[in-house]
Design a protein around this motif. Structure first.
Motif, PDB file in Angstrom:
ATOM      1  N   GLU A  75      37.931  53.901  40.571  1.00 56.88           N
ATOM      2  CA  GLU A  75      38.539  53.093  41.632  1.00 56.88           C
ATOM      3  C   GLU A  75      38.954  53.936  42.841  1.00 56.88           C
ATOM      4  O   GLU A  75      39.230  53.396  43.907  1.00 56.88           O
ATOM      5  CB  GLU A  75      39.775  52.356  41.098  1.00 56.88           C
ATOM      6  CG  GLU A  75      39.481  51.374  39.991  1.00 56.88           C
ATOM      7  CD  GLU A  75      40.750  50.846  39.330  1.00 56.88           C
ATOM      8  OE1 GLU A  75      41.871  51.214  39.759  1.00 56.88           O
ATOM      9  OE2 GLU A  75      40.614  50.059  38.375  1.00 56.88           O
ATOM     10  N   LEU A  76      39.023  55.259  42.675  1.00 56.89           N
ATOM     11  CA  LEU A  76      39.508  56.140  43.734  1.00 56.89           C
ATOM     12  C   LEU A  76      38.366  56.634  44.609  1.00 56.89           C
ATOM     13  O   LEU A  76      37.244  56.816  44.137  1.00 56.89           O
ATOM     14  CB  LEU A  76      40.242  57.332  43.122  1.00 56.89           C
ATOM     15  CG  LEU A  76      41.424  57.026  42.197  1.00 56.89           C
ATOM     16  CD1 LEU A  76      42.021  58.319  41.663  1.00 56.89           C
ATOM     17  CD2 LEU A  76      42.470  56.203  42.907  1.00 56.89           C
ATOM     18  N   ASP A  77      38.666  56.871  45.885  1.00 59.51           N
ATOM     19  CA  ASP A  77      37.662  57.461  46.775  1.00 59.51           C
ATOM     20  C   ASP A  77      37.657  58.982  46.598  1.00 59.51           C
ATOM     21  O   ASP A  77      38.484  59.538  45.863  1.00 59.51           O
ATOM     22  CB  ASP A  77      37.889  57.045  48.229  1.00 59.51           C
ATOM     23  CG  ASP A  77      39.198  57.568  48.822  1.00 59.51           C
ATOM     24  OD1 ASP A  77      39.677  58.646  48.422  1.00 59.51           O
ATOM     25  OD2 ASP A  77      39.747  56.885  49.707  1.00 59.51           O
ATOM     26  N   LEU A  78      36.728  59.630  47.278  1.00 57.11           N
ATOM     27  CA  LEU A  78      36.552  61.075  47.119  1.00 57.11           C
ATOM     28  C   LEU A  78      37.823  61.856  47.435  1.00 57.11           C
ATOM     29  O   LEU A  78      38.211  62.764  46.690  1.00 57.11           O
ATOM     30  CB  LEU A  78      35.403  61.560  48.016  1.00 57.11           C
ATOM     31  CG  LEU A  78      34.974  63.004  47.845  1.00 57.11           C
ATOM     32  CD1 LEU A  78      34.417  63.241  46.445  1.00 57.11           C
ATOM     33  CD2 LEU A  78      33.939  63.379  48.891  1.00 57.11           C
ATOM     34  N   GLU A  79      38.513  61.507  48.514  1.00 62.44           N
ATOM     35  CA  GLU A  79      39.734  62.220  48.893  1.00 62.44           C
ATOM     36  C   GLU A  79      40.844  62.005  47.871  1.00 62.44           C
ATOM     37  O   GLU A  79      41.599  62.926  47.556  1.00 62.44           O
ATOM     38  CB  GLU A  79      40.195  61.818  50.295  1.00 62.44           C
ATOM     39  CG  GLU A  79      39.290  62.336  51.395  1.00 62.44           C
ATOM     40  CD  GLU A  79      39.080  63.851  51.344  1.00 62.44           C
ATOM     41  OE1 GLU A  79      40.080  64.601  51.312  1.00 62.44           O
ATOM     42  OE2 GLU A  79      37.913  64.289  51.346  1.00 62.44           O
ATOM     43  N   GLN A  80      40.966  60.811  47.331  1.00 63.11           N
ATOM     44  CA  GLN A  80      41.982  60.544  46.307  1.00 63.11           C
ATOM     45  C   GLN A  80      41.687  61.319  45.028  1.00 63.11           C
ATOM     46  O   GLN A  80      42.608  61.788  44.356  1.00 63.11           O
ATOM     47  CB  GLN A  80      42.062  59.042  46.012  1.00 63.11           C
ATOM     48  CG  GLN A  80      42.654  58.242  47.149  1.00 63.11           C
ATOM     49  CD  GLN A  80      42.560  56.745  46.914  1.00 63.11           C
ATOM     50  OE1 GLN A  80      41.510  56.238  46.512  1.00 63.11           O
ATOM     51  NE2 GLN A  80      43.665  56.053  47.147  1.00 63.11           N
ATOM     52  N   LEU A  81      40.410  61.468  44.696  1.00 61.02           N
ATOM     53  CA  LEU A  81      40.040  62.276  43.529  1.00 61.02           C
ATOM     54  C   LEU A  81      40.433  63.734  43.751  1.00 61.02           C
ATOM     55  O   LEU A  81      40.980  64.384  42.862  1.00 61.02           O
ATOM     56  CB  LEU A  81      38.538  62.175  43.265  1.00 61.02           C
ATOM     57  CG  LEU A  81      38.033  60.826  42.765  1.00 61.02           C
ATOM     58  CD1 LEU A  81      36.512  60.788  42.786  1.00 61.02           C
ATOM     59  CD2 LEU A  81      38.562  60.508  41.381  1.00 61.02           C
ATOM     60  N   LYS A  82      40.197  64.224  44.947  1.00 61.90           N
ATOM     61  CA  LYS A  82      40.580  65.599  45.266  1.00 61.90           C
ATOM     62  C   LYS A  82      42.096  65.763  45.257  1.00 61.90           C
ATOM     63  O   LYS A  82      42.608  66.819  44.880  1.00 61.90           O
ATOM     64  CB  LYS A  82      40.000  66.009  46.618  1.00 61.90           C
ATOM     65  CG  LYS A  82      38.491  66.183  46.578  1.00 61.90           C
ATOM     66  CD  LYS A  82      37.941  66.585  47.930  1.00 61.90           C
ATOM     67  CE  LYS A  82      36.438  66.780  47.887  1.00 61.90           C
ATOM     68  NZ  LYS A  82      35.907  67.246  49.183  1.00 61.90           N
ATOM     69  N   ASP A  83      42.828  64.706  45.638  1.00 60.29           N
ATOM     70  CA  ASP A  83      44.291  64.750  45.569  1.00 60.29           C
ATOM     71  C   ASP A  83      44.747  64.928  44.124  1.00 60.29           C
ATOM     72  O   ASP A  83      45.682  65.682  43.835  1.00 60.29           O
ATOM     73  CB  ASP A  83      44.908  63.468  46.145  1.00 60.29           C
ATOM     74  CG  ASP A  83      44.719  63.324  47.645  1.00 60.29           C
ATOM     75  OD1 ASP A  83      44.459  64.344  48.328  1.00 60.29           O
ATOM     76  OD2 ASP A  83      44.830  62.180  48.140  1.00 60.29           O
ATOM     77  N   VAL A  84      44.081  64.228  43.193  1.00 64.48           N
ATOM     78  CA  VAL A  84      44.415  64.357  41.765  1.00 64.48           C
ATOM     79  C   VAL A  84      44.167  65.793  41.309  1.00 64.48           C
ATOM     80  O   VAL A  84      45.017  66.413  40.658  1.00 64.48           O
ATOM     81  CB  VAL A  84      43.596  63.362  40.910  1.00 64.48           C
ATOM     82  CG1 VAL A  84      43.777  63.643  39.420  1.00 64.48           C
ATOM     83  CG2 VAL A  84      43.983  61.924  41.236  1.00 64.48           C
ATOM     84  N   VAL A  85      43.008  66.332  41.673  1.00 61.30           N
ATOM     85  CA  VAL A  85      42.649  67.701  41.289  1.00 61.30           C
ATOM     86  C   VAL A  85      43.702  68.694  41.796  1.00 61.30           C
ATOM     87  O   VAL A  85      44.178  69.558  41.062  1.00 61.30           O
ATOM     88  CB  VAL A  85      41.244  68.064  41.827  1.00 61.30           C
ATOM     89  CG1 VAL A  85      40.967  69.558  41.669  1.00 61.30           C
ATOM     90  CG2 VAL A  85      40.179  67.248  41.109  1.00 61.30           C
TER      91      VAL A  85
END
Length: 131
Positions: A74-84
């Motif tokens: 459900e997350l976009d690329l930037e949100q995935l990078k925020d998680v990382v």
């Protein structure tokens, strides 16, 4: 008795100087917490900080890998990078350069499942004992 007089003289000297010197008075106020310290301009590093993670991948991993993968999808690329970034999943600073969301999701799942299972061996009530 001498200590009392010495302290009184010291306080009087500080008060006198604060009345004459506004910069000194401001520093005294800051030191005593009466006045907040002025904010320093943001450093360049602060400007490059990522947003907090939108989800807790470790908690989701405890609910099962399919649940985690569904939420990550459900997350976009930037949100995935925020998680990382928020969960320290990129010690070599390589994952944040990746452009493929599925690759980043795989990394998040790998790390999250590992962290969610960490210590399970100690929690098992039927662990063998050496006698």
């Amino acid at each position: 008795m001498n200590m009392k007089r010495t302290l009184n003289d010291l306080v009087r000297a500080v008060v006198d100087e604060a009345e004459r010197n506004t910069e000194f008075a401001r520093r005294i106020d800051e030191a005593l917490g009466i006045q907040e310290k002025p904010k320093k301009p943001a450093l360049s590093r602060a400007a490059h900080r990522r947003a907090p993670a939108a989800i807790d991948p470790i908690e989701l991993a405890r609910q099962g890998e399919p649940v985690l993968r569904a939420r990550l999808a459900e997350l976009d690329l930037e949100q995935l990078k925020d998680v990382v970034a928020d969960y320290g999943m990129d010690p070599g600073k390589l994952v944040l350069k990746w452009k493929a969301a599925d690759r980043i999701i795989d990394r998040i799942v790998e790390v999250s499942v590992g962290r969610a299972r960490k210590g399970e061996g100690f929690l098992s009530s039927e662990s063998p004992r050496s006698e």
